[in-house]
Scaffold this active site. Structure first.
Site, PDB file in Angstrom:
ATOM      1  N   HIS A  48       0.843  -1.212   0.000  1.00  0.00           N
ATOM      2  CA  HIS A  48       0.000   0.000   0.000  1.00  0.00           C
ATOM      3  C   HIS A  48       0.873   1.256   0.000  1.00  0.00           C
ATOM      4  O   HIS A  48       1.301   1.732   1.055  1.00  0.00           O
ATOM      5  CB  HIS A  48      -0.945  -0.016   1.212  1.00  0.00           C
ATOM      6  CG  HIS A  48      -1.969   1.069   1.185  1.00  0.00           C
ATOM      7  ND1 HIS A  48      -3.314   0.835   1.373  1.00  0.00           N
ATOM      8  CD2 HIS A  48      -1.869   2.414   0.996  1.00  0.00           C
ATOM      9  CE1 HIS A  48      -3.989   1.973   1.297  1.00  0.00           C
ATOM     10  NE2 HIS A  48      -3.125   2.950   1.072  1.00  0.00           N
ATOM     11  N   HIS A  50       1.213   5.036  -2.442  1.00  0.00           N
ATOM     12  CA  HIS A  50       0.708   5.841  -3.566  1.00  0.00           C
ATOM     13  C   HIS A  50       1.876   6.450  -4.334  1.00  0.00           C
ATOM     14  O   HIS A  50       2.703   7.135  -3.734  1.00  0.00           O
ATOM     15  CB  HIS A  50      -0.202   6.958  -3.046  1.00  0.00           C
ATOM     16  CG  HIS A  50      -1.443   6.450  -2.365  1.00  0.00           C
ATOM     17  ND1 HIS A  50      -2.673   6.443  -2.979  1.00  0.00           N
ATOM     18  CD2 HIS A  50      -1.637   5.900  -1.130  1.00  0.00           C
ATOM     19  CE1 HIS A  50      -3.578   5.926  -2.148  1.00  0.00           C
ATOM     20  NE2 HIS A  50      -2.970   5.582  -1.017  1.00  0.00           N
ATOM     21  N   ASP A  52       1.896   8.951  -6.306  1.00  0.00           N
ATOM     22  CA  ASP A  52       1.898  10.416  -6.217  1.00  0.00           C
ATOM     23  C   ASP A  52       2.107  10.921  -4.788  1.00  0.00           C
ATOM     24  O   ASP A  52       2.190  12.128  -4.567  1.00  0.00           O
ATOM     25  CB  ASP A  52       0.624  11.017  -6.841  1.00  0.00           C
ATOM     26  CG  ASP A  52      -0.641  10.296  -6.404  1.00  0.00           C
ATOM     27  OD1 ASP A  52      -0.540   9.249  -5.731  1.00  0.00           O
ATOM     28  OD2 ASP A  52      -1.746  10.787  -6.709  1.00  0.00           O
ATOM     29  N   GLY A 217      -9.337   8.175  -1.522  1.00  0.00           N
ATOM     30  CA  GLY A 217      -9.950   9.486  -1.315  1.00  0.00           C
ATOM     31  C   GLY A 217     -10.600   9.572   0.052  1.00  0.00           C
ATOM     32  O   GLY A 217     -10.347   8.746   0.925  1.00  0.00           O
ATOM     33  N   HIS A 246      -9.829   1.403   0.209  1.00  0.00           N
ATOM     34  CA  HIS A 246      -9.529   2.177   1.420  1.00  0.00           C
ATOM     35  C   HIS A 246     -10.810   2.205   2.257  1.00  0.00           C
ATOM     36  O   HIS A 246     -11.824   2.746   1.806  1.00  0.00           O
ATOM     37  CB  HIS A 246      -9.190   3.624   1.075  1.00  0.00           C
ATOM     38  CG  HIS A 246      -7.797   3.852   0.587  1.00  0.00           C
ATOM     39  ND1 HIS A 246      -7.360   3.438  -0.629  1.00  0.00           N
ATOM     40  CD2 HIS A 246      -6.748   4.479   1.186  1.00  0.00           C
ATOM     41  CE1 HIS A 246      -6.094   3.804  -0.785  1.00  0.00           C
ATOM     42  NE2 HIS A 246      -5.689   4.435   0.302  1.00  0.00           N
ATOM     43  N   GLU A 249     -10.416   3.667   7.590  1.00  0.00           N
ATOM     44  CA  GLU A 249      -9.220   4.448   7.939  1.00  0.00           C
ATOM     45  C   GLU A 249      -9.694   5.582   8.842  1.00  0.00           C
ATOM     46  O   GLU A 249      -9.319   5.662   9.999  1.00  0.00           O
ATOM     47  CB  GLU A 249      -8.567   4.994   6.655  1.00  0.00           C
ATOM     48  CG  GLU A 249      -7.337   5.869   6.904  1.00  0.00           C
ATOM     49  CD  GLU A 249      -6.765   6.464   5.606  1.00  0.00           C
ATOM     50  OE1 GLU A 249      -7.451   6.424   4.572  1.00  0.00           O
ATOM     51  OE2 GLU A 249      -5.627   6.973   5.653  1.00  0.00           O
ATOM     52  N   HIS A 270      -5.971  -0.017   5.187  1.00  0.00           N
ATOM     53  CA  HIS A 270      -6.052   0.443   6.586  1.00  0.00           C
ATOM     54  C   HIS A 270      -6.993  -0.457   7.419  1.00  0.00           C
ATOM     55  O   HIS A 270      -6.532  -1.350   8.088  1.00  0.00           O
ATOM     56  CB  HIS A 270      -6.484   1.916   6.676  1.00  0.00           C
ATOM     57  CG  HIS A 270      -5.610   2.837   5.900  1.00  0.00           C
ATOM     58  ND1 HIS A 270      -4.433   3.325   6.406  1.00  0.00           N
ATOM     59  CD2 HIS A 270      -5.723   3.341   4.642  1.00  0.00           C
ATOM     60  CE1 HIS A 270      -3.858   4.110   5.491  1.00  0.00           C
ATOM     61  NE2 HIS A 270      -4.616   4.127   4.418  1.00  0.00           N
ATOM     62  N   ASP A 328       2.333   4.209   2.653  1.00  0.00           N
ATOM     63  CA  ASP A 328       1.204   5.015   2.166  1.00  0.00           C
ATOM     64  C   ASP A 328       1.687   6.212   1.323  1.00  0.00           C
ATOM     65  O   ASP A 328       1.549   6.196   0.109  1.00  0.00           O
ATOM     66  CB  ASP A 328       0.320   5.471   3.336  1.00  0.00           C
ATOM     67  CG  ASP A 328      -1.132   5.717   2.930  1.00  0.00           C
ATOM     68  OD1 ASP A 328      -1.480   5.412   1.780  1.00  0.00           O
ATOM     69  OD2 ASP A 328      -1.912   6.203   3.780  1.00  0.00           O
ATOM     70  N   ASP A 329       2.213   7.250   1.976  1.00  0.00           N
ATOM     71  CA  ASP A 329       2.663   8.458   1.274  1.00  0.00           C
ATOM     72  C   ASP A 329       3.953   9.012   1.895  1.00  0.00           C
ATOM     73  O   ASP A 329       3.916  10.021   2.610  1.00  0.00           O
ATOM     74  CB  ASP A 329       1.571   9.539   1.353  1.00  0.00           C
ATOM     75  CG  ASP A 329       0.278   9.098   0.704  1.00  0.00           C
ATOM     76  OD1 ASP A 329       0.183   9.152  -0.524  1.00  0.00           O
ATOM     77  OD2 ASP A 329      -0.626   8.653   1.454  1.00  0.00           O
TER      78      ASP A 329
HETATM   79 ZN   LIG Z   1      -3.678   4.996   0.920  1.00  0.00          ZN
END
Ligand SMILES: [Zn+2]
Ligand SMILES: *[C@@H]1O[C@H](CO)[C@@H](O)[C@H](O)[C@H]1NC(C)=O
Ligand SMILES: *[C@@H]1O[C@H](CO)[C@@H](O)[C@H](O)[C@H]1NC(C)=O
Length: 392
Positions: A48, A50, A52, A217, A246, A249, A270, A328-329
């Site tokens: 998991h 992203h 971006d 989102g 998702h 979360e 999540h 995740d990010d």
């Molecule tokens: Zn995510």
């Protein structure tokens, strides 16, 4: 609080390494000393993350300069400071961070291919041997997408071509850095009209590295899945495209229930709030449902209590649930996979055994075909000094 502890720990490391270097150790010795500082510095799986949310700040600056796009800061530190989430907030605030830089990358062919390639390099450096990376092709496009995201001018880069460019960057990365990479295409909760397109792209690129569909989102704003998403997921089931969502979360447990029962999710992104519905949790445990846990992320998005000693993943661990650890990010949380591992080790009592067990479950829960899954598992068993028959 944890961030402060983290900074202090890092600040402490460097002088120690510096003095070892100065005392004239060989390159190999130095590397192994560094390796010992990392928690579980062994081959890992990540499911998991992203694309971006995993871009290098330097690349954003570089591309902005080439394209003549003004940014609020012109140094890496300055820009990082704006992009990074500094303290626990809400998912909505966190999602707002993408506004700081997505307009720089979106619509630019070279930049899109570049971030995909660099992503693979960064993962290889973290010891990841297999990663499933996700993104919304629409968010990187500037044509055949309505509305055009990030206030871009209309151009000629479609979501379809975005997928092709990302695929190119990822496969070049796979060859250059000797790791295996697959991708997942994201539907966005607030854009149900894009979802049918997303599943079509999943089908088109099924044999070209795209292994699944996701729904991402803000579930706190759009809890119930819109019919647009439901139709796309039905189509995914019909075409044998794997599914993750998702859910749970920041949204309540019923979002998880809907993801599993209506959208036929095979994994949950999540899923922390599943624990608020014990009957559902027991049921999912019984079904071996896989939870894609993102510890550092969950602290900054307000999904979980920032006190890590009370984190839901502790319950998952104690119940021997099926879950992975993921970043995740990493751009937005200024983190790495190493940091997620060291946080759970330092604050939640994670052991080497548990790290092995969860990575093996991650490989088993990957969206690879069975024969490739088996090869991946063999690589882990070897790296972990385990024989295949060990009960896990
Ligand atoms: Zn995510
Ligand atoms: C990001 O993390 C690094 C350590 O990994 C730290 O040195 C740096 O100060 C952090 N940046 C910000 C803006 O928090
Ligand atoms: C996790 O899911 C995979 C794939 O379904 C399965 O093979 C594995 O046994 C599961 N692990 C646990 C602990 O449920």
């Amino acid at each position: 609080m944890h961030i402060i502890a983290r900074r202090a720990a890092i600040g402490f490391c460097f002088p120690v390494l510096g003095s070892l270097c100065a005392s004239g150790l060989t390159g190999t010795r130095r590397t192994s000393t560094m390796a010992e500082k990392l928690i579980f510095n062994k081959p890992k799986i990540e499911l998991h993350v992203h694309l971006d949310g995993a871009i290098r700040v330097e690349t954003i600056l570089d591309v902005a300069k080439t394209r003549g796009i003004p940014l609020p800061a012109d140094t890496a530190e300055g820009l990082k400071d704006r992009i990074i989430v500094h303290e626990p907030g809400t998912l909505t605030t966190f999602l707002g961070k993408f506004n700081e830089y997505m307009h720089v990358i979106a619509g630019d062919r070279e930049a899109i291919k570049r971030i995909a390639f660099e992503f693979v390099e960064d993962k290889a450096k973290e010891g990841v041997i297999y990663v499933e990376v996700r993104y919304s092709p629409h968010f990187l496009a500037n044509s055949d997408v309505e509305p055009i995201p990030w206030n871009q001018q209309k151009g000629d880069l479609s979501p379809d071509e975005v997928v092709r460019l990302v695929n190119e960057g990822l496969s070049e990365g796979e060859r250059a850095f000797n790791i295996k990479v697959r991708s997942i295409l994201c539907c966005m909760r607030h854009m149900p009209s894009w979802s049918m397109d997303v599943v079509k792209l999943c089908k088109k690129y099924q044999r070209d590295g795209v292994v699944a569909i996701d729904l991402a989102g803000d579930e706190s704003l759009n809890c119930e899945a819109n019919p647009g998403h439901r139709k796309a997921y039905e189509e995914a089931v019909r075409c044998g495209i794997h599914r993750t969502v998702h859910a749970g979360e920041v949204g309540p447990a019923f979002v998880v229930k809907e993801a599993v029962e209506v959208l036929k999710a095979e994994r949950i992104g999540h899923g922390y709030r599943t624990l608020e519905d014990q009957a559902l949790y027991k049921k999912l445990l019984g079904q071996d449902m896989h939870f894609e846990v993102c510890p550092i992320s969950s602290k900054f998005t307000g999904a979980c209590n920032p006190d890590f000693t009370k984190h839901p993943v502790i319950t998952f661990k104690n119940d021997k649930a099926n879950y992975s650890l993921n970043t995740d990010d990493p751009l937005i949380f200024n983190s790495t996979l190493h940091l997620d591992y060291s946080e759970v080790h330092n604050h939640m009592g994670f052991t080497e055994e548990e790290f092995k067990r969860l990575n093996i479950n991650s490989a088993k829960s990957s969206f690879l075909p069975d024969n490739e899954k088996e090869q991946l598992l063999q690589r882990l068993y070897e790296a972990y000094d385990m024989i295949e028959t060990t009960a896990f």
